[in-house]
Design a protein around this motif. Structure first.
Motif, PDB file in Angstrom:
ATOM      1  N   VAL A   1       1.149  -4.757  -5.052  1.00 19.06           N
ATOM      2  CA  VAL A   1       0.722  -3.372  -4.832  1.00 19.06           C
ATOM      3  C   VAL A   1       1.553  -2.724  -3.731  1.00 19.06           C
ATOM      4  O   VAL A   1       2.011  -1.572  -3.867  1.00 19.06           O
ATOM      5  CB  VAL A   1      -0.777  -3.326  -4.483  1.00 19.06           C
ATOM      6  N   GLU A   2       1.744  -3.431  -2.620  1.00 16.27           N
ATOM      7  CA  GLU A   2       2.529  -2.865  -1.524  1.00 16.27           C
ATOM      8  C   GLU A   2       3.967  -2.593  -1.954  1.00 16.27           C
ATOM      9  O   GLU A   2       4.565  -1.585  -1.559  1.00 16.27           O
ATOM     10  CB  GLU A   2       2.497  -3.807  -0.323  1.00 16.27           C
TER      11      GLU A   2
ATOM     12  N   LEU B   1       3.851   0.613  -3.995  1.00 13.27           N
ATOM     13  CA  LEU B   1       3.665   1.802  -3.164  1.00 13.27           C
ATOM     14  C   LEU B   1       4.932   2.165  -2.403  1.00 13.27           C
ATOM     15  O   LEU B   1       5.203   3.349  -2.152  1.00 13.27           O
ATOM     16  CB  LEU B   1       2.508   1.579  -2.189  1.00 13.27           C
ATOM     17  N   SER B   2       5.738   1.150  -2.056  1.00 16.02           N
ATOM     18  CA  SER B   2       6.982   1.435  -1.343  1.00 16.02           C
ATOM     19  C   SER B   2       8.029   2.051  -2.265  1.00 16.02           C
ATOM     20  O   SER B   2       8.936   2.746  -1.798  1.00 16.02           O
ATOM     21  CB  SER B   2       7.533   0.148  -0.726  1.00 16.02           C
TER      22      SER B   2
ATOM     23  N   SER C   1       7.106   3.944  -5.140  1.00 16.33           N
ATOM     24  CA  SER C   1       6.564   5.073  -5.908  1.00 16.33           C
ATOM     25  C   SER C   1       5.944   6.107  -4.977  1.00 16.33           C
ATOM     26  O   SER C   1       4.863   5.898  -4.419  1.00 16.33           O
ATOM     27  CB  SER C   1       5.509   4.568  -6.897  1.00 16.33           C
ATOM     28  N   LYS C   2       6.620   7.231  -4.837  1.00 15.35           N
ATOM     29  CA  LYS C   2       6.108   8.292  -3.988  1.00 15.35           C
ATOM     30  C   LYS C   2       4.895   8.950  -4.651  1.00 15.35           C
ATOM     31  O   LYS C   2       4.836   9.107  -5.859  1.00 15.35           O
ATOM     32  CB  LYS C   2       7.190   9.338  -3.735  1.00 15.35           C
TER      33      LYS C   2
ATOM     34  N   PHE D   1       1.719   7.907  -4.629  1.00  9.16           N
ATOM     35  CA  PHE D   1       0.588   7.022  -4.895  1.00  9.16           C
ATOM     36  C   PHE D   1       0.043   6.450  -3.594  1.00  9.16           C
ATOM     37  O   PHE D   1       0.793   6.193  -2.644  1.00  9.16           O
ATOM     38  CB  PHE D   1       0.997   5.873  -5.809  1.00  9.16           C
ATOM     39  N   SER D   2      -1.255   6.215  -3.572  1.00  5.16           N
ATOM     40  CA  SER D   2      -1.888   5.540  -2.443  1.00  5.16           C
ATOM     41  C   SER D   2      -3.010   4.653  -2.964  1.00  5.16           C
ATOM     42  O   SER D   2      -3.579   4.911  -4.031  1.00  5.16           O
ATOM     43  CB  SER D   2      -2.448   6.558  -1.443  1.00  5.16           C
ATOM     44  N   ALA D   3      -3.311   3.611  -2.200  1.00  5.62           N
ATOM     45  CA  ALA D   3      -4.387   2.706  -2.598  1.00  5.62           C
ATOM     46  C   ALA D   3      -5.721   3.272  -2.137  1.00  5.62           C
ATOM     47  O   ALA D   3      -5.916   3.556  -0.949  1.00  5.62           O
ATOM     48  CB  ALA D   3      -4.154   1.328  -1.995  1.00  5.62           C
TER      49      ALA D   3
ATOM     50  N   SER E   1      -5.064  -3.934   0.120  1.00 11.27           N
ATOM     51  CA  SER E   1      -4.885  -2.915  -0.911  1.00 11.27           C
ATOM     52  C   SER E   1      -5.912  -2.979  -2.035  1.00 11.27           C
ATOM     53  O   SER E   1      -5.787  -2.244  -3.018  1.00 11.27           O
ATOM     54  CB  SER E   1      -3.482  -3.031  -1.526  1.00 11.27           C
TER      55      SER E   1
ATOM     56  N   LEU F   1      -5.068   2.647  -7.587  1.00  6.18           N
ATOM     57  CA  LEU F   1      -3.939   3.375  -7.025  1.00  6.18           C
ATOM     58  C   LEU F   1      -3.967   4.814  -7.530  1.00  6.18           C
ATOM     59  O   LEU F   1      -3.835   5.066  -8.727  1.00  6.18           O
ATOM     60  CB  LEU F   1      -2.627   2.691  -7.418  1.00  6.18           C
TER      61      LEU F   1
ATOM     62  N   LYS G   1      -2.800   8.784  -7.773  1.00 10.04           N
ATOM     63  CA  LYS G   1      -1.633   9.668  -7.688  1.00 10.04           C
ATOM     64  C   LYS G   1      -2.066  11.017  -7.120  1.00 10.04           C
ATOM     65  O   LYS G   1      -2.943  11.676  -7.655  1.00 10.04           O
ATOM     66  CB  LYS G   1      -0.995   9.866  -9.064  1.00 10.04           C
TER      67      LYS G   1
END
Length: 431
Positions: A373-374, A377-378, A380-381, A383-385, A409, A428, A430
């Motif tokens: 997941v981390e 996220l690094s 893909s701009k 997105f957040s958990a 996460s 996650l 968007k």
């Protein structure tokens, strides 16, 4: 076959697994074909002994002081089955078809059997090379968590609300199965395994044939519920396989909206069609890939929820597949991590603004869970958990808060904490 003869057979099968380095199912099948006199109850009992031996392979070998099939079975009978030394000795009489009598050394080892002071991989019965990964997640709880993975798993059923009005209705129709309601999923029924490790032939029950129930671990049911899909949403099950979670999502959507089921391997989708029909599902469109083409490319940017039941090592299912733990290699973990990155990146393109990816594995290894997941996220701009506690609250599953293990996460279910297989879930969102 006598109980002693069954033990001899289990030792023989374990020897075949070790010598030929192959799955237990293959070795058991070949043994059955070459010993046709053995009835179904005999074969089931032998399989149960073999799988229990594999569950406790490291600890059994440790207390016996050697890693032979005989030592593993003898140690397992003491550790897993709780037999006394005299009971084990009675089974090892050396008479026709029975194992040879216990040696003085074997009797002594069994009498003083203890795992006190044993290293974690021995006490917890897992490969030494994943100890560091497991310690990252469990800390000082590694041994009890992994010991819980050596127990037998129950048979869990999910009640299909497209066919049945309530769990109680299905439960009342199946009194002969001895099922009880699962404690966490309000859709689940649980059947504990018998002494031979077998459960009832649920697939032959009229209620199964009519689509009232599906076989699905309670943890898998909860993972689907955490997705919080709603009627009239647009949903993609990106790794649908045989359709277990697809069916659960369709029921949550009450047959309204559109659910697309696809998989990178068309062969895995084969069972889904009959299952959808039996379950009364009408809002699923199966997208079978052809010639390596992306079957859902027309849906990019249009989807409310993408379920990613990711390919993984399956460490969380070791209760059901104990031989898999000893066949796990670092190379297979590396392959799965790459596949997880690929499928997450694919999911990202499907999600519309405000939509979500629900990432699921049946693993307890951080490399496949938080690390995956981390890494996503690094890359893909946008997105957040979603905090896992909030994901549970939104899905009406706040009762899990004190049972699951929250990670950076997502959340981790385990046999020790939740009584389920080891499932990881991360939501996650968007922006």
């Amino acid at each position: 076959m006598t109980p002693a003869a069954r033990i001899s057979a289990a030792i023989e099968v374990l020897g075949d697994i070790e010598t030929r380095r192959r799955p237990a199912t293959d070795a058991l099948k070949d043994w059955g074909l070459s010993h046709r006199f053995a009835g179904s109850k005999d074969r089931a009992a032998i399989a149960s002994l073999v799988y229990d031996g594999l569950r406790r392979k490291a600890s059994a070998a440790s207390i016996m002081g050697e890693n032979t099939p005989r030592a593993v079975v003898l140690g397992m009978l003491r550790l897993q089955r709780g037999l006394t030394v005299n009971a084990i000795a009675a089974l090892c009489s050396g008479e026709r078809f029975a194992p040879e009598p216990l040696t003085a050394t074997e009797r002594e080892k069994l009498e003083v059997a203890t795992l006190d002071g044993a290293p974690a991989p021995v006490a917890g019965d897992f490969p030494e090379w994943i100890e560091a990964s497991l310690t990252r997640l469990f800390g000082e709880d590694v041994v009890p968590e992994l010991q819980a993975l050596t127990t037998r798993a129950p048979l869990d059923l999910r009640v299909n609300t497209l066919k049945v009005s309530s769990r109680e209705e299905a439960h009342n129709a199946l009194p002969h199965l001895g099922a009880v309601e699962t404690p966490l999923s309000l859709l689940g029924l649980r059947i504990m395994p018998g002494e031979d490790g077998r459960g009832p032939a649920v697939q032959s029950e009229p209620e199964f044939i009519k689509g009232w129930i599906e076989i699905q671990d309670e943890g898998s049911q909860l993972a689907a519920l955490i997705s919080n899909v709603k009627p009239n949403e647009q949903v993609v099950d990106l790794c649908a396989g045989g359709g277990g979670k697809t069916l659960a999502l369709a029921a949550m959507m009450e047959n309204h909206g559109q659910l697309y089921a696809t998989d990178s391997d068309a062969r895995r989708l084969a069972p889904i069609h009959d299952r959808l029909t039996r379950a009364g599902v009408r809002n699923v469109q199966v997208r079978t890939p052809r010639g390596g083409a992306d079957a859902v490319s027309d849906l990019n940017g249009k989807i409310d929820c993408v379920l990613v039941d990711a390919p993984c090592t399956g460490v969380g299912t070791w209760r059901r597949n104990p031989d898999a733990k000893w066949r796990l290699r670092p190379g297979s973990l590396e392959v799965r991590v790459k596949e997880q990155a690929t499928v997450l990146d694919r999911a990202a393109a499907l999600v519309k603004p405000g939509g979500r990816i629900v990432y699921i594995t049946c693993s307890i290894l951080p490399e496949e869970n938080d690390d995956a997941v981390e890494g996503f996220l690094s890359r893909s701009k946008g997105f957040s958990a979603l905090p896992a506690s909030e994901a549970l609250a939104r899905a009406g599953l706040g009762r899990l808060t004190d049972l699951v293990r929250f990670t950076k996460s997502g959340l981790q279910m385990t046999p020790l904490k939740t009584g389920t297989d080891g499932f990881f879930v991360s939501v996650l969102v968007k922006g």
